[in-house]
Design an enzyme around this catalytic site. Structure first.
Site, PDB file in Angstrom:
ATOM      1  N   LYS A  13      28.984  22.753   8.173  1.00 23.93           N
ATOM      2  CA  LYS A  13      29.759  22.099   8.712  1.00 23.93           C
ATOM      3  C   LYS A  13      29.052  20.747   9.569  1.00 23.93           C
ATOM      4  O   LYS A  13      29.632  19.681   9.370  1.00 23.93           O
ATOM      5  CB  LYS A  13      30.770  22.485  10.136  1.00 23.93           C
ATOM      6  CG  LYS A  13      31.749  23.674   9.851  1.00 23.93           C
ATOM      7  CD  LYS A  13      32.335  24.644  10.857  1.00 23.93           C
ATOM      8  CE  LYS A  13      31.538  24.793  11.817  1.00 23.93           C
ATOM      9  NZ  LYS A  13      30.589  26.229  11.373  1.00 23.93           N
ATOM     10  N   ARG A  88      38.460  26.670  17.617  1.00 21.90           N
ATOM     11  CA  ARG A  88      37.949  28.111  17.105  1.00 21.90           C
ATOM     12  C   ARG A  88      38.987  29.198  17.363  1.00 21.90           C
ATOM     13  O   ARG A  88      38.860  30.306  17.233  1.00 21.90           O
ATOM     14  CB  ARG A  88      36.909  28.410  17.807  1.00 21.90           C
ATOM     15  CG  ARG A  88      35.566  28.015  16.899  1.00 21.90           C
ATOM     16  CD  ARG A  88      34.416  28.294  17.795  1.00 21.90           C
ATOM     17  NE  ARG A  88      33.166  28.481  17.330  1.00 21.90           N
ATOM     18  CZ  ARG A  88      32.119  27.939  16.824  1.00 21.90           C
ATOM     19  NH1 ARG A  88      32.549  26.325  16.910  1.00 21.90           N
ATOM     20  NH2 ARG A  88      31.039  28.168  16.460  1.00 21.90           N
ATOM     21  N   ARG A 127      17.411  27.199  10.317  1.00 27.94           N
ATOM     22  CA  ARG A 127      17.829  25.612  10.707  1.00 27.94           C
ATOM     23  C   ARG A 127      17.217  25.270  11.789  1.00 27.94           C
ATOM     24  O   ARG A 127      16.785  25.724  12.849  1.00 27.94           O
ATOM     25  CB  ARG A 127      19.419  26.279  11.209  1.00 27.94           C
ATOM     26  CG  ARG A 127      19.845  24.661  12.051  1.00 27.94           C
ATOM     27  CD  ARG A 127      21.318  24.924  12.156  1.00 27.94           C
ATOM     28  NE  ARG A 127      21.850  26.188  12.762  1.00 27.94           N
ATOM     29  CZ  ARG A 127      23.172  26.546  12.779  1.00 27.94           C
ATOM     30  NH1 ARG A 127      24.189  25.576  12.208  1.00 27.94           N
ATOM     31  NH2 ARG A 127      23.600  27.194  13.554  1.00 27.94           N
ATOM     32  N   ARG A 161      17.670  26.300  17.866  1.00 29.34           N
ATOM     33  CA  ARG A 161      18.694  26.632  18.942  1.00 29.34           C
ATOM     34  C   ARG A 161      18.234  28.108  19.323  1.00 29.34           C
ATOM     35  O   ARG A 161      17.842  28.934  18.398  1.00 29.34           O
ATOM     36  CB  ARG A 161      20.063  26.646  18.412  1.00 29.34           C
ATOM     37  CG  ARG A 161      20.493  25.368  18.293  1.00 29.34           C
ATOM     38  CD  ARG A 161      21.923  25.172  17.304  1.00 29.34           C
ATOM     39  NE  ARG A 161      22.848  26.429  17.520  1.00 29.34           N
ATOM     40  CZ  ARG A 161      23.937  26.367  16.822  1.00 29.34           C
ATOM     41  NH1 ARG A 161      24.402  25.266  16.087  1.00 29.34           N
ATOM     42  NH2 ARG A 161      24.771  27.325  17.274  1.00 29.34           N
ATOM     43  N   ARG A 172      28.437  36.202  16.195  1.00 27.87           N
ATOM     44  CA  ARG A 172      29.057  34.851  16.093  1.00 27.87           C
ATOM     45  C   ARG A 172      30.139  35.043  14.827  1.00 27.87           C
ATOM     46  O   ARG A 172      31.065  34.473  14.647  1.00 27.87           O
ATOM     47  CB  ARG A 172      28.106  33.985  15.897  1.00 27.87           C
ATOM     48  CG  ARG A 172      27.397  33.372  17.015  1.00 27.87           C
ATOM     49  CD  ARG A 172      26.058  32.831  17.096  1.00 27.87           C
ATOM     50  NE  ARG A 172      26.222  31.421  16.190  1.00 27.87           N
ATOM     51  CZ  ARG A 172      25.244  30.908  15.779  1.00 27.87           C
ATOM     52  NH1 ARG A 172      24.005  31.289  16.130  1.00 27.87           N
ATOM     53  NH2 ARG A 172      25.338  29.685  15.168  1.00 27.87           N
TER      54      ARG A 172
HETATM   55  P1  ADP Z   1      27.311  24.886  10.733  1.00 34.56           P
HETATM   56  O1  ADP Z   1      27.441  23.405  11.420  1.00 34.56           O
HETATM   57  O2  ADP Z   1      28.471  25.074   9.889  1.00 34.56           O
HETATM   58  O3  ADP Z   1      26.952  25.894  11.503  1.00 34.56           O
HETATM   59  P2  ADP Z   1      24.911  23.508   9.391  1.00 34.56           P
HETATM   60  O4  ADP Z   1      25.367  22.132   8.962  1.00 34.56           O
HETATM   61  O5  ADP Z   1      24.097  23.471  10.736  1.00 34.56           O
HETATM   62  O6  ADP Z   1      25.898  24.955   9.664  1.00 34.56           O
HETATM   63  O7  ADP Z   1      24.000  24.323   8.304  1.00 34.56           O
HETATM   64  C1  ADP Z   1      23.458  25.624   8.444  1.00 34.56           C
HETATM   65  C2  ADP Z   1      22.026  25.377   7.796  1.00 34.56           C
HETATM   66  O8  ADP Z   1      21.929  25.421   6.500  1.00 34.56           O
HETATM   67  C3  ADP Z   1      21.115  24.202   8.207  1.00 34.56           C
HETATM   68  O9  ADP Z   1      19.808  24.254   8.223  1.00 34.56           O
HETATM   69  C4  ADP Z   1      21.498  23.310   6.728  1.00 34.56           C
HETATM   70  O10 ADP Z   1      20.520  22.356   6.735  1.00 34.56           O
HETATM   71  C5  ADP Z   1      21.693  24.096   5.756  1.00 34.56           C
HETATM   72  N1  ADP Z   1      22.757  23.852   4.831  1.00 34.56           N
HETATM   73  C6  ADP Z   1      24.060  23.415   5.254  1.00 34.56           C
HETATM   74  N2  ADP Z   1      24.654  23.278   4.012  1.00 34.56           N
HETATM   75  C7  ADP Z   1      23.864  24.082   3.040  1.00 34.56           C
HETATM   76  C8  ADP Z   1      24.105  24.216   1.710  1.00 34.56           C
HETATM   77  N3  ADP Z   1      25.285  23.785   1.009  1.00 34.56           N
HETATM   78  N4  ADP Z   1      23.047  25.041   0.863  1.00 34.56           N
HETATM   79  C9  ADP Z   1      21.967  25.382   1.510  1.00 34.56           C
HETATM   80  N5  ADP Z   1      21.884  24.899   2.825  1.00 34.56           N
HETATM   81  C10 ADP Z   1      22.824  24.437   3.452  1.00 34.56           C
HETATM   82  P1  ADP Z   2      27.826  27.321  14.818  1.00 32.82           P
HETATM   83  O1  ADP Z   2      28.718  26.316  13.803  1.00 32.82           O
HETATM   84  O2  ADP Z   2      26.604  27.781  14.202  1.00 32.82           O
HETATM   85  O3  ADP Z   2      28.918  28.565  14.803  1.00 32.82           O
HETATM   86  P2  ADP Z   2      28.401  25.625  17.202  1.00 32.82           P
HETATM   87  O4  ADP Z   2      27.190  24.734  17.530  1.00 32.82           O
HETATM   88  O5  ADP Z   2      29.622  25.066  16.550  1.00 32.82           O
HETATM   89  O6  ADP Z   2      27.580  26.781  16.023  1.00 32.82           O
HETATM   90  O7  ADP Z   2      28.594  26.492  18.355  1.00 32.82           O
HETATM   91  C1  ADP Z   2      27.686  27.257  19.008  1.00 32.82           C
HETATM   92  C2  ADP Z   2      28.140  28.123  20.253  1.00 32.82           C
HETATM   93  O8  ADP Z   2      28.823  27.281  21.265  1.00 32.82           O
HETATM   94  C3  ADP Z   2      29.475  29.148  19.785  1.00 32.82           C
HETATM   95  O9  ADP Z   2      28.896  30.229  19.353  1.00 32.82           O
HETATM   96  C4  ADP Z   2      30.269  29.426  21.051  1.00 32.82           C
HETATM   97  O10 ADP Z   2      29.862  30.115  21.906  1.00 32.82           O
HETATM   98  C5  ADP Z   2      30.009  28.022  21.586  1.00 32.82           C
HETATM   99  N1  ADP Z   2      31.338  26.963  21.137  1.00 32.82           N
HETATM  100  C6  ADP Z   2      31.094  26.000  20.175  1.00 32.82           C
HETATM  101  N2  ADP Z   2      32.493  25.312  19.929  1.00 32.82           N
HETATM  102  C7  ADP Z   2      33.369  26.159  20.571  1.00 32.82           C
HETATM  103  C8  ADP Z   2      34.778  26.328  20.774  1.00 32.82           C
HETATM  104  N3  ADP Z   2      35.601  25.472  20.039  1.00 32.82           N
HETATM  105  N4  ADP Z   2      35.235  27.222  21.504  1.00 32.82           N
HETATM  106  C9  ADP Z   2      34.506  28.258  21.832  1.00 32.82           C
HETATM  107  N5  ADP Z   2      33.260  28.291  22.022  1.00 32.82           N
HETATM  108  C10 ADP Z   2      32.432  27.557  21.249  1.00 32.82           C
END
Ligand code: ADP
Ligand code: ADP
Ligand code: ZN
Length: 216
Positions: A13, A88, A127, A161, A172
């Site tokens: 995302k 979420r 990541r 992180r 998660r």
């Molecule tokens: P999210 O915001 O949904 O948690 P991220 O965009 O941070 O996910 O992506 C998680 C990790 O995977 C990052 O290190 C990113 O560079 C990598 N990543 C994102 N999309 C892809 C993909 N399509 N294929 C391989 N790696 C990816």
């Molecule tokens: P990822 O895409 O890898 O799950 P985020 O950066 O979106 O991670 O979120 C990290 C953490 O922040 C989540 O595991 C949760 O604890 C909190 N968080 C983020 N967005 C929300 C939301 N909309 N509602 C509740 N908790 C949230």
């Protein structure tokens, strides 16, 4: 345009939101980034959120709705936003609908990034981001062109992180399946759910999203 990127942790995302932001002049609203900023500041919300985030659980709907509502009142969001990590829960989705309705706005699309759970641990544990500009990278899947130097800003400091560890990922993913996945039928019923395959390469996912955006 108001878009939601929906998918489990590690689905991509944030990566795709950064690209959409640059290309379409939208503002990425990442609730995870906002919470991490609050943690870094040591604010009251940050102190509460850190405990919950490190367990891989969800921060309360009240806190999250207040954070997004404040942010949507800022002028830079006027041309459109990409919501990354919000809503979420069903309660957050209902609050968002209300917030947008009072502003005379509505969601244009919800893009689900479909991924299998078994690839997500590797995505998440590999990541890291640039400490200066926030650009996202991955140990194997997205390395900077020059090792140790950010492609976007030339920065040489990177951060990981504290919740991006295998133990927390399990909680998660559980939170995603139990509390966030029910939003899929909610948005499907509204006729605004689009789906892309999040398992392919980063550029291919971008192409799929752009193709979906052509249809709205
Ligand atoms: P999210 O915001 O949904 O948690 P991220 O965009 O941070 O996910 O992506 C998680 C990790 O995977 C990052 O290190 C990113 O560079 C990598 N990543 C994102 N999309 C892809 C993909 N399509 N294929 C391989 N790696 C990816
Ligand atoms: P990822 O895409 O890898 O799950 P985020 O950066 O979106 O991670 O979120 C990290 C953490 O922040 C989540 O595991 C949760 O604890 C909190 N968080 C983020 N967005 C929300 C939301 N909309 N509602 C509740 N908790 C949230
Ligand atoms: Zn950078």
């Amino acid at each position: 345009m108001i878009l939601i990127l929906l998918g489990p942790p590690g689905a991509g995302k944030g990566t795709q939101a950064q690209r959409l932001e640059a290309k379409h002049g939208l503002v990425q609203l990442s609730t995870g980034d906002m919470l991490r900023a609050a943690v870094a500041e040591g604010s009251e919300v940050g102190l509460k959120a850190k405990v919950v985030m490190d367990k891989g659980e969800l921060v309360s709907d009240e806190i999250m709705t207040a954070i997004i509502s404040d942010r949507l009142n800022e002028a830079d969001t006027k041309n459109g936003v990409i919501l990354d990590g919000f809503p979420r829960t069903e309660a957050q989705a209902a609050s968002l609908d209300e917030m947008l309705a009072t502003k005379g706005l509505a969601l244009n699309a919800v893009i689900e990034m479909k991924t299998d759970d078994d690839i997500l641990v590797e995505r998440i544990t590999g990541r890291y981001t640039c400490a200066n500009c926030g650009a996202g990278y991955h140990d194997s899947f997205l390395k900077p062109a020059v090792e140790g130097v950010c492609d976007k800003c030339g920065g040489t400091e990177f951060v990981r992180r504290s919740d991006d560890v295998a133990e927390t990922v399990i909680s998660r993913l559980k939170a995603y399946h139990e509390q966030t996945a029910p939003l899929l039928p909610y948005y499907r019923n509204k006729g605004i759910l689009k789906q892309v395959d999040g398992m392919t390469g980063i550029d291919d996912v971008t192409r799929q999203i752009e193709a979906e955006l052509q249809t709205i």
